[in-house]
Design a protein around this motif. Structure first.
Motif, PDB file in Angstrom:
ATOM      1  N   LEU A  82      86.401   6.847 107.434  1.00  0.00           N
ATOM      2  CA  LEU A  82      87.202   6.280 106.350  1.00  0.00           C
ATOM      3  C   LEU A  82      88.572   5.836 106.841  1.00  0.00           C
ATOM      4  O   LEU A  82      89.103   4.820 106.381  1.00  0.00           O
ATOM      5  CB  LEU A  82      87.334   7.294 105.212  1.00  0.00           C
ATOM      6  CG  LEU A  82      86.059   7.558 104.411  1.00  0.00           C
ATOM      7  CD1 LEU A  82      86.263   8.727 103.457  1.00  0.00           C
ATOM      8  CD2 LEU A  82      85.616   6.318 103.669  1.00  0.00           C
ATOM      9  N   LYS A  83      89.143   6.582 107.796  1.00  0.00           N
ATOM     10  CA  LYS A  83      90.428   6.166 108.372  1.00  0.00           C
ATOM     11  C   LYS A  83      90.287   4.825 109.089  1.00  0.00           C
ATOM     12  O   LYS A  83      91.143   3.950 108.944  1.00  0.00           O
ATOM     13  CB  LYS A  83      90.949   7.218 109.350  1.00  0.00           C
ATOM     14  CG  LYS A  83      91.550   8.432 108.696  1.00  0.00           C
ATOM     15  CD  LYS A  83      92.038   9.426 109.737  1.00  0.00           C
ATOM     16  CE  LYS A  83      92.633  10.658 109.096  1.00  0.00           C
ATOM     17  NZ  LYS A  83      93.061  11.659 110.098  1.00  0.00           N
ATOM     18  N   ARG A  84      89.187   4.680 109.865  1.00  0.00           N
ATOM     19  CA  ARG A  84      88.974   3.396 110.564  1.00  0.00           C
ATOM     20  C   ARG A  84      88.762   2.266 109.561  1.00  0.00           C
ATOM     21  O   ARG A  84      89.290   1.166 109.731  1.00  0.00           O
ATOM     22  CB  ARG A  84      87.783   3.510 111.519  1.00  0.00           C
ATOM     23  CG  ARG A  84      88.063   4.342 112.753  1.00  0.00           C
ATOM     24  CD  ARG A  84      86.963   4.226 113.795  1.00  0.00           C
ATOM     25  NE  ARG A  84      85.667   4.671 113.308  1.00  0.00           N
ATOM     26  CZ  ARG A  84      85.232   5.923 113.348  1.00  0.00           C
ATOM     27  NH1 ARG A  84      85.994   6.864 113.856  1.00  0.00           N
ATOM     28  NH2 ARG A  84      84.027   6.229 112.885  1.00  0.00           N
ATOM     29  N   THR A  85      88.000   2.544 108.503  1.00  0.00           N
ATOM     30  CA  THR A  85      87.778   1.539 107.467  1.00  0.00           C
ATOM     31  C   THR A  85      89.098   1.172 106.794  1.00  0.00           C
ATOM     32  O   THR A  85      89.372  -0.007 106.551  1.00  0.00           O
ATOM     33  CB  THR A  85      86.775   2.065 106.418  1.00  0.00           C
ATOM     34  OG1 THR A  85      85.548   2.377 107.073  1.00  0.00           O
ATOM     35  CG2 THR A  85      86.539   1.052 105.322  1.00  0.00           C
ATOM     36  N   ASN A  86      89.924   2.175 106.516  1.00  0.00           N
ATOM     37  CA  ASN A  86      91.222   1.936 105.897  1.00  0.00           C
ATOM     38  C   ASN A  86      92.102   1.073 106.801  1.00  0.00           C
ATOM     39  O   ASN A  86      92.776   0.151 106.323  1.00  0.00           O
ATOM     40  CB  ASN A  86      91.907   3.268 105.586  1.00  0.00           C
ATOM     41  CG  ASN A  86      93.158   3.093 104.772  1.00  0.00           C
ATOM     42  OD1 ASN A  86      93.181   2.332 103.819  1.00  0.00           O
ATOM     43  ND2 ASN A  86      94.206   3.794 105.161  1.00  0.00           N
ATOM     44  N   GLU A  87      92.097   1.358 108.098  1.00  0.00           N
ATOM     45  CA  GLU A  87      92.892   0.551 109.033  1.00  0.00           C
ATOM     46  C   GLU A  87      92.430  -0.901 109.032  1.00  0.00           C
ATOM     47  O   GLU A  87      93.243  -1.825 109.028  1.00  0.00           O
ATOM     48  CB  GLU A  87      92.800   1.140 110.443  1.00  0.00           C
ATOM     49  CG  GLU A  87      93.538   2.463 110.605  1.00  0.00           C
ATOM     50  CD  GLU A  87      93.259   3.137 111.945  1.00  0.00           C
ATOM     51  OE1 GLU A  87      92.463   2.600 112.745  1.00  0.00           O
ATOM     52  OE2 GLU A  87      93.825   4.226 112.173  1.00  0.00           O
ATOM     53  N   ARG A  88      91.092  -1.106 109.025  1.00  0.00           N
ATOM     54  CA  ARG A  88      90.562  -2.479 108.981  1.00  0.00           C
ATOM     55  C   ARG A  88      90.974  -3.169 107.690  1.00  0.00           C
ATOM     56  O   ARG A  88      91.361  -4.347 107.688  1.00  0.00           O
ATOM     57  CB  ARG A  88      89.043  -2.469 109.124  1.00  0.00           C
ATOM     58  CG  ARG A  88      88.558  -2.248 110.528  1.00  0.00           C
ATOM     59  CD  ARG A  88      87.076  -2.590 110.682  1.00  0.00           C
ATOM     60  NE  ARG A  88      86.220  -1.803 109.809  1.00  0.00           N
ATOM     61  CZ  ARG A  88      85.638  -0.662 110.130  1.00  0.00           C
ATOM     62  NH1 ARG A  88      85.824  -0.164 111.324  1.00  0.00           N
ATOM     63  NH2 ARG A  88      84.874  -0.034 109.263  1.00  0.00           N
ATOM     64  N   LEU A  89      90.906  -2.443 106.581  1.00  0.00           N
ATOM     65  CA  LEU A  89      91.291  -3.036 105.292  1.00  0.00           C
ATOM     66  C   LEU A  89      92.780  -3.358 105.249  1.00  0.00           C
ATOM     67  O   LEU A  89      93.175  -4.398 104.702  1.00  0.00           O
ATOM     68  CB  LEU A  89      90.908  -2.096 104.147  1.00  0.00           C
ATOM     69  CG  LEU A  89      89.413  -1.962 103.873  1.00  0.00           C
ATOM     70  CD1 LEU A  89      89.156  -0.881 102.838  1.00  0.00           C
ATOM     71  CD2 LEU A  89      88.811  -3.280 103.437  1.00  0.00           C
ATOM     72  N   GLU A  90      93.606  -2.491 105.844  1.00  0.00           N
ATOM     73  CA  GLU A  90      95.044  -2.778 105.907  1.00  0.00           C
ATOM     74  C   GLU A  90      95.296  -4.026 106.740  1.00  0.00           C
ATOM     75  O   GLU A  90      96.147  -4.855 106.382  1.00  0.00           O
ATOM     76  CB  GLU A  90      95.803  -1.578 106.476  1.00  0.00           C
ATOM     77  CG  GLU A  90      95.929  -0.426 105.502  1.00  0.00           C
ATOM     78  CD  GLU A  90      96.593   0.808 106.107  1.00  0.00           C
ATOM     79  OE1 GLU A  90      96.756   0.866 107.345  1.00  0.00           O
ATOM     80  OE2 GLU A  90      96.953   1.709 105.329  1.00  0.00           O
TER      81      GLU A  90
END
Length: 150
Positions: free
Chosen positions: A96-104
């Motif tokens: 989820l952290k990696r997904t959040n970074e991609r979304l940011e």
């Protein structure tokens, strides 16, 4: 918890295995596996299971009720299950952290594109104003020319 009990060739020892691991390895003070035994003498504990020294009757004095070991094994199983759950949640958290970074990153790119689009729209509005001004001025100029010809 899946438990399997078996009797070995007529003796009073039993083995117990768990679905997540081997049977609990209980060691006596000789550091040898203590066999699971059953109380045979008449009294309040007859039939109760216990672990005793492997060198019976010349014992080292080791004794533990099987119920105590069973409770420890059940607690170890619960700890193992919780450790697995924690590991799974940590993996999900990392994902989820990696997904959040991609979304940011996507949001930052969209913000830049949005700014560029606003600039294009703003310049298009300015161009339309100039076109409207030019058309109006040509119409006005044409009107004045028509008035002068008359």
């Amino acid at each position: 918890m899946a438990l399997h009990q078996s009797h070995s060739d007529g003796s009073s020892s039993r083995t117990r295995s768990l679905s997540f691991a081997q049977a609990p390895l209980v060691k006596c003070f000789h550091e040898e596996e203590a066999p699971l035994r059953v109380v045979r003498f008449n009294g309040p504990t007859v039939g109760k299971r216990f672990y005793g020294c492997a060198h019976w009757p010349r014992t080292c004095g080791f004794f533990k009720w099987a119920e105590e070991v069973d409770e420890i094994v059940e607690l170890q199983q619960k700890m193992f299950e919780k450790d697995v759950t924690i590991a799974e949640l940590q993996m999900e958290n990392d994902m989820l952290k990696r997904t959040n970074e991609r979304l940011e990153d996507d949001v930052a790119e969209l913000a830049i594109e949005n700014t560029e689009t606003k600039e294009i729209i703003g310049s298009a509005r300015a161009d339309r104003k100039w076109v409207a001004f030019l058309v109006f001025s040509w119409v006005f100029f044409s009107f004045i020319l028509l008035l002068n010809k008359q």
